[in-house]
Motif scaffolding. Structure first.
Motif, PDB file in Angstrom:
ATOM      1  N   VAL A   1      10.038   2.603   1.588  1.00 12.11           N
ATOM      2  CA  VAL A   1       9.887   1.566   2.614  1.00 12.11           C
ATOM      3  C   VAL A   1      11.244   0.901   2.833  1.00 12.11           C
ATOM      4  O   VAL A   1      11.808   0.293   1.916  1.00 12.11           O
ATOM      5  CB  VAL A   1       8.852   0.503   2.198  1.00 12.11           C
ATOM      6  N   ALA A   2      11.780   1.027   4.053  1.00 14.81           N
ATOM      7  CA  ALA A   2      13.067   0.417   4.392  1.00 14.81           C
ATOM      8  C   ALA A   2      12.852  -1.031   4.834  1.00 14.81           C
ATOM      9  O   ALA A   2      11.744  -1.402   5.239  1.00 14.81           O
ATOM     10  CB  ALA A   2      13.738   1.211   5.507  1.00 14.81           C
ATOM     11  N   PRO A   3      13.884  -1.880   4.773  1.00 13.97           N
ATOM     12  CA  PRO A   3      13.740  -3.280   5.188  1.00 13.97           C
ATOM     13  C   PRO A   3      13.227  -3.455   6.610  1.00 13.97           C
ATOM     14  O   PRO A   3      12.536  -4.430   6.906  1.00 13.97           O
ATOM     15  CB  PRO A   3      15.166  -3.830   5.043  1.00 13.97           C
TER      16      PRO A   3
ATOM     17  N   VAL B   1       8.855   3.767   7.084  1.00 14.01           N
ATOM     18  CA  VAL B   1       8.248   4.380   5.911  1.00 14.01           C
ATOM     19  C   VAL B   1       8.578   5.873   5.920  1.00 14.01           C
ATOM     20  O   VAL B   1       8.405   6.546   6.940  1.00 14.01           O
ATOM     21  CB  VAL B   1       6.716   4.175   5.908  1.00 14.01           C
ATOM     22  N   ASP B   2       9.083   6.391   4.794  1.00 11.50           N
ATOM     23  CA  ASP B   2       9.381   7.827   4.747  1.00 11.50           C
ATOM     24  C   ASP B   2       8.685   8.468   3.556  1.00 11.50           C
ATOM     25  O   ASP B   2       8.359   7.821   2.557  1.00 11.50           O
ATOM     26  CB  ASP B   2      10.890   8.065   4.688  1.00 11.50           C
TER      27      ASP B   2
ATOM     28  N   ASP C   1       0.828  -1.203   0.000  1.00  3.99           N
ATOM     29  CA  ASP C   1       0.000   0.000   0.000  1.00  3.99           C
ATOM     30  C   ASP C   1       0.866   1.258   0.000  1.00  3.99           C
ATOM     31  O   ASP C   1       0.552   2.249  -0.664  1.00  3.99           O
ATOM     32  CB  ASP C   1      -0.919   0.005   1.219  1.00  3.99           C
ATOM     33  N   ALA C   2       1.992   1.195   0.732  1.00  2.00           N
ATOM     34  CA  ALA C   2       2.897   2.347   0.758  1.00  2.00           C
ATOM     35  C   ALA C   2       3.605   2.535  -0.585  1.00  2.00           C
ATOM     36  O   ALA C   2       3.833   3.675  -1.031  1.00  2.00           O
ATOM     37  CB  ALA C   2       3.929   2.168   1.870  1.00  2.00           C
TER      38      ALA C   2
ATOM     39  N   GLU D   1       1.962  14.725   5.416  1.00  2.00           N
ATOM     40  CA  GLU D   1       2.728  13.627   4.816  1.00  2.00           C
ATOM     41  C   GLU D   1       3.651  12.981   5.844  1.00  2.00           C
ATOM     42  O   GLU D   1       3.792  11.750   5.891  1.00  2.00           O
ATOM     43  CB  GLU D   1       3.550  14.137   3.630  1.00  2.00           C
ATOM     44  N   ALA D   2       4.317  13.800   6.652  1.00  2.00           N
ATOM     45  CA  ALA D   2       5.198  13.258   7.687  1.00  2.00           C
ATOM     46  C   ALA D   2       4.403  12.439   8.704  1.00  2.00           C
ATOM     47  O   ALA D   2       4.856  11.381   9.176  1.00  2.00           O
ATOM     48  CB  ALA D   2       5.946  14.394   8.382  1.00  2.00           C
ATOM     49  N   LEU D   3       3.214  12.922   9.036  1.00  2.00           N
ATOM     50  CA  LEU D   3       2.348  12.213   9.975  1.00  2.00           C
ATOM     51  C   LEU D   3       1.907  10.866   9.390  1.00  2.00           C
ATOM     52  O   LEU D   3       1.901   9.834  10.083  1.00  2.00           O
ATOM     53  CB  LEU D   3       1.134  13.077  10.316  1.00  2.00           C
ATOM     54  N   GLN D   4       1.551  10.878   8.106  1.00  3.29           N
ATOM     55  CA  GLN D   4       1.157   9.639   7.442  1.00  3.29           C
ATOM     56  C   GLN D   4       2.304   8.625   7.424  1.00  3.29           C
ATOM     57  O   GLN D   4       2.106   7.432   7.646  1.00  3.29           O
ATOM     58  CB  GLN D   4       0.706   9.938   6.006  1.00  3.29           C
ATOM     59  N   ALA D   5       3.508   9.110   7.138  1.00  4.36           N
ATOM     60  CA  ALA D   5       4.674   8.224   7.104  1.00  4.36           C
ATOM     61  C   ALA D   5       4.918   7.609   8.473  1.00  4.36           C
ATOM     62  O   ALA D   5       5.238   6.408   8.593  1.00  4.36           O
ATOM     63  CB  ALA D   5       5.901   8.993   6.634  1.00  4.36           C
TER      64      ALA D   5
END
Length: 375
Positions: free
Chosen positions: A112-114, A118-119, A99-100, A143-147
């Motif tokens: 998406v990092a391993p 999520v950034d 989804d990300a 956006e930062a809040l969503q991440a």
């Protein structure tokens, strides 16, 4: 163990199902071979010391082989019982990751990092490049809040996946150890090398015990323990139930009465509907097993032996562990604490393992004047 998103994506839970099926097939073949060996030996028309020694040897190997068979059942259960949990954990992690990554233009995907972080760096850069937008910083904050929210959900899903994997790994390692010990107990028939006394496939020989809180034996555990009134000895039963004397023939004893009789009656009806040839007289055999295993207490639980230490204590009237109950329960009768459901599962286990309820080791032992042995 520290799982990454890629680790979970590589999981193949269906392979555990296949491994469980293989263990079940081997168990069935072993049980058939053991039963055939005993039947074929008994059918031989010979007598004397040699015949007696041969029969005793076959029975010994059956006991040892039965320990291996029980260990295979435990291994099959260990392989299969966590498949659904592993599949669900994997699906959750991948759904959150996908989804990300699959966000539409113009903002596009999150990173998406391993480790599940999520950034929104790329999305924020895009927003700040749009001079015509009003309140860009407000949008950037969103956006930062969503991440951050996505990171929390994904890392939590990874922790759940790791916990599920650890549980499955522990169960398989324990079952593998049990199987290895049972195999080592077989000895070397060709050289007649004695092996260590095998662990009974159910519970070990029951010692005199009194029941109150339900600390009793298990069909996968060991010697019962407990405190209270009413005793249970090798020639009697617990909680004031009728005594059965070993007379040299199959002990039948008084038929059960009261609640116990009704529980057994209902269980026998279900067993017959499932195609099992359970006779009315088998009610006395079931009652004897119940008395010896739990003292007739539907809430009996063994909290001290190796199964309890492994998190699968023996429970209920027939003292089944959860994996055994799950393997032999009948649809609509899936509550291990329900006395009828417990009798159904315990009886199915006994019949499929030993051929009939009267062949349960403890019943056979009592018929020859020996003490009860757990099944």
């Amino acid at each position: 163990m520290t799982l990454t998103v890629d680790d979970v994506a590589a999981w193949q839970p269906d392979q555990l199902t296949a491994a469980g099926s293989a263990a079940a097939r081997i168990q069935a073949e072993l049980d058939a071979a053991l039963g055939s060996a005993v039947t074929d030996t008994a059918a031989l028309t010979w007598s004397g010391a040699t015949a007696t020694a041969a029969t005793a040897r076959v029975e010994t190997e059956k006991t040892r082989g039965s320990a291996v068979s029980a260990a295979l059942l435990e291994l099959r259960t260990a392989f299969t019982q966590q498949v659904t949990n592993l599949a669900e954990a994997k699906a959750t992690v991948l759904a959150l990751r996908d989804d990300a990554l699959n966000q539409p233009a113009p903002l596009g995907p999150y990173g998406v990092a391993p480790d599940g972080t999520v950034d929104a760096t790329a999305r924020i850069a895009y927003l700040r490049g749009q001079a015509h937008l009003v309140d860009v910083e407000g949008l950037v904050f969103q956006e930062a809040l969503q991440a951050a929210s996505r990171t929390w959900n994904l890392t939590r899903a990874l922790r759940t996946a790791e916990s599920t994997a650890t549980t499955a790994q522990t169960a398989v390692e324990q079952a593998t150890g049990t199987l290895r010990a049972a195999y080592d107990g077989l000895g070397e028939p060709a050289l007649n090398v004695p092996a260590a006394a095998p662990t009974a496939p159910a519970s070990t020989t029951a010692a005199p015990v009194s029941y109150s809180s339900g600390n009793s034996s298990s069909n996968g555990s060991g010697t019962p323990t407990g405190t209270g009134t009413g005793t249970d000895t090798d020639t009697g039963t617990g909680s004031g139930t009728p005594q059965y004397a070993a007379t040299g023939s199959m002990p039948t004893g008084p038929m059960p009465t009261g609640d116990k009789a009704e529980w057994i009656r209902q269980a026998i009806e279900v067993l017959r509907a499932q195609g099992y040839d359970v006779k009315d007289s088998d009610a006395a055999v079931i009652a004897m097993i119940i008395d010896k295993e739990s003292g007739g207490n539907p809430q009996a639980i063994n909290l001290w032996d190796s199964n309890a230490a492994a998190g699968i204590p023996s429970k209920g009237l027939m003292q089944t562990i959860d994996p055994t109950f799950d393997a032999y329960k009948v649809s609509g009768h899936d509550d291990i604490w329900n006395p009828v459901d417990n009798i159904i599962a315990g009886s199915r286990y006994a019949i499929e393992r030993y051929g009939s309820l009267s062949n349960v080791p403890g019943i056979v032992a009592m018929s020859s004047g020996q003490g009860y042995r757990g099944y």
